[in-house]
Write a protein that holds these residues in place. Structure first.
Motif, mmCIF file in Angstrom:
data_model
loop_
_atom_site.group_PDB
_atom_site.id
_atom_site.type_symbol
_atom_site.label_atom_id
_atom_site.label_comp_id
_atom_site.label_asym_id
_atom_site.label_seq_id
_atom_site.Cartn_x
_atom_site.Cartn_y
_atom_site.Cartn_z
ATOM 1 N N GLU A 1 30.927 -49.345 23.197
ATOM 2 C CA GLU A 1 30.369 -48.448 22.358
ATOM 3 C C GLU A 1 31.310 -48.361 20.999
ATOM 4 O O GLU A 1 30.979 -48.500 19.894
ATOM 5 N N THR B 1 25.142 -49.334 23.701
ATOM 6 C CA THR B 1 25.185 -48.271 24.747
ATOM 7 C C THR B 1 24.267 -48.269 25.802
ATOM 8 O O THR B 1 23.306 -49.145 25.559
ATOM 9 N N MET C 1 18.863 -44.144 26.867
ATOM 10 C CA MET C 1 19.378 -43.331 25.822
ATOM 11 C C MET C 1 18.054 -42.556 25.175
ATOM 12 O O MET C 1 17.220 -43.180 25.340
ATOM 13 N N THR D 1 17.333 -42.093 22.359
ATOM 14 C CA THR D 1 16.715 -42.817 21.062
ATOM 15 C C THR D 1 17.692 -43.873 20.457
ATOM 16 O O THR D 1 18.944 -43.985 20.796
ATOM 17 N N ARG D 2 17.313 -44.761 19.724
ATOM 18 C CA ARG D 2 17.854 -45.928 19.093
ATOM 19 C C ARG D 2 18.100 -45.747 17.683
ATOM 20 O O ARG D 2 18.819 -46.501 17.338
ATOM 21 N N PRO E 1 20.038 -44.983 14.565
ATOM 22 C CA PRO E 1 21.274 -44.687 14.023
ATOM 23 C C PRO E 1 21.493 -43.407 13.254
ATOM 24 O O PRO E 1 22.364 -42.663 13.466
ATOM 25 N N TRP F 1 19.805 -40.608 13.565
ATOM 26 C CA TRP F 1 19.623 -39.402 14.600
ATOM 27 C C TRP F 1 21.213 -39.421 15.091
ATOM 28 O O TRP F 1 21.515 -38.184 15.307
ATOM 29 N N TRP F 2 21.601 -40.429 15.545
ATOM 30 C CA TRP F 2 23.031 -40.357 16.301
ATOM 31 C C TRP F 2 24.119 -39.751 15.366
ATOM 32 O O TRP F 2 25.029 -39.206 15.653
ATOM 33 N N GLN F 3 23.893 -40.380 14.188
ATOM 34 C CA GLN F 3 24.735 -39.766 13.247
ATOM 35 C C GLN F 3 24.911 -38.447 12.761
ATOM 36 O O GLN F 3 25.839 -37.651 12.898
ATOM 37 N N HIS G 1 23.594 -36.352 15.130
ATOM 38 C CA HIS G 1 23.952 -35.610 16.284
ATOM 39 C C HIS G 1 25.575 -35.399 16.514
ATOM 40 O O HIS G 1 26.008 -34.377 16.605
ATOM 41 N N ARG G 2 26.311 -36.443 16.124
ATOM 42 C CA ARG G 2 27.470 -36.647 16.096
ATOM 43 C C ARG G 2 28.253 -35.771 15.180
ATOM 44 O O ARG G 2 29.276 -34.954 15.340
#
Length: 197
Positions: free
Chosen positions: A156, A162, A171, A173-174, A176, A178-180, A182-183
């Motif tokens: 990662e 991942t 995971m 979702t894929r 990006p 959403w992950w940004q 979330h982080r």
């Protein structure tokens, strides 16, 4: 139908972890599979090399099942981390093939012995040295999965890939974006907690 029972279950988890470990190398450059990603030098190809040595040792040496591999040529006195990295002369293909030979040797040991078969781990303390196949299967499956977890994080960090396997990333979702988000939310929560401590 897949075999079931303690031995088959442990063996299946070990096989799954092995495949996951190799998947972490897919699509990466020679540099990326070798580059140290932690202060102690943890790298993907080194983890594969290490796990090959682990399997030959625990399923070979422990149960007096010989193998013809150059492991004893490693100079662990001069470099106690010799099993955790690949030299420039060791190709990715050679290390992967070494790991696959370790699988074949280990699988032959697992298939031929009962879970109660006794062995002796030469590098363990005298009072812990005597073991059975069941304990070694648990030990090696746990160690392999531990290192696959290391590989998850390293991969990662390298390129954002991942998940468990190519066809099952496991995971939510894929996306990006959403992950940004979330982080960023986790960062806010960490700062808030630190400020209230």
């Amino acid at each position: 139908m897949t075999d079931s029972g303690p031995k088959a279950d442990l063996h299946r988890y070990l096989r799954f972890a092995r495949e996951a470990m190799l998947w972490k190398l897919d699509g990466l450059s020679e540099y990326d599979v070798r580059r140290p990603m932690t202060p102690t030098g943890t790298n993907l190809l080194g983890l594969v090399k290490h796990l090959g040595i682990v399997e030959f040792g625990y399923f070979g040496d422990t149960f007096a099942r010989p193998y013809d591999e150059p492991i004893t040529e490693q100079d662990f006195v001069a470099d106690p981390t010799a099993d955790m990295w690949a030299t420039a002369e060791e190709s990715r293909a050679d290390i992967i093939e070494f790991y696959r030979r370790a699988w074949a040797h280990a699988d032959a040991t697992i298939d031929s012995l009962d879970l109660t078969a006794e062995g002796s781990v030469p590098w363990w303390s005298e009072d812990q040295r005597t073991v059975n196949l069941h304990r070694i299967l648990v030990h090696v499956a746990a160690e392999t999965n531990r290192h696959v977890g290391h590989a998850d994080i390293i991969r990662e960090l390298i390129d954002g890939t991942t998940g468990l396997l190519a066809d099952n990333d496991n995971m939510p979702t894929r996306d990006p974006n959403w992950w940004q988000h979330h982080r960023a939310e986790l960062e806010r929560a960490a700062k808030q907690a630190a400020g209230s401590a």
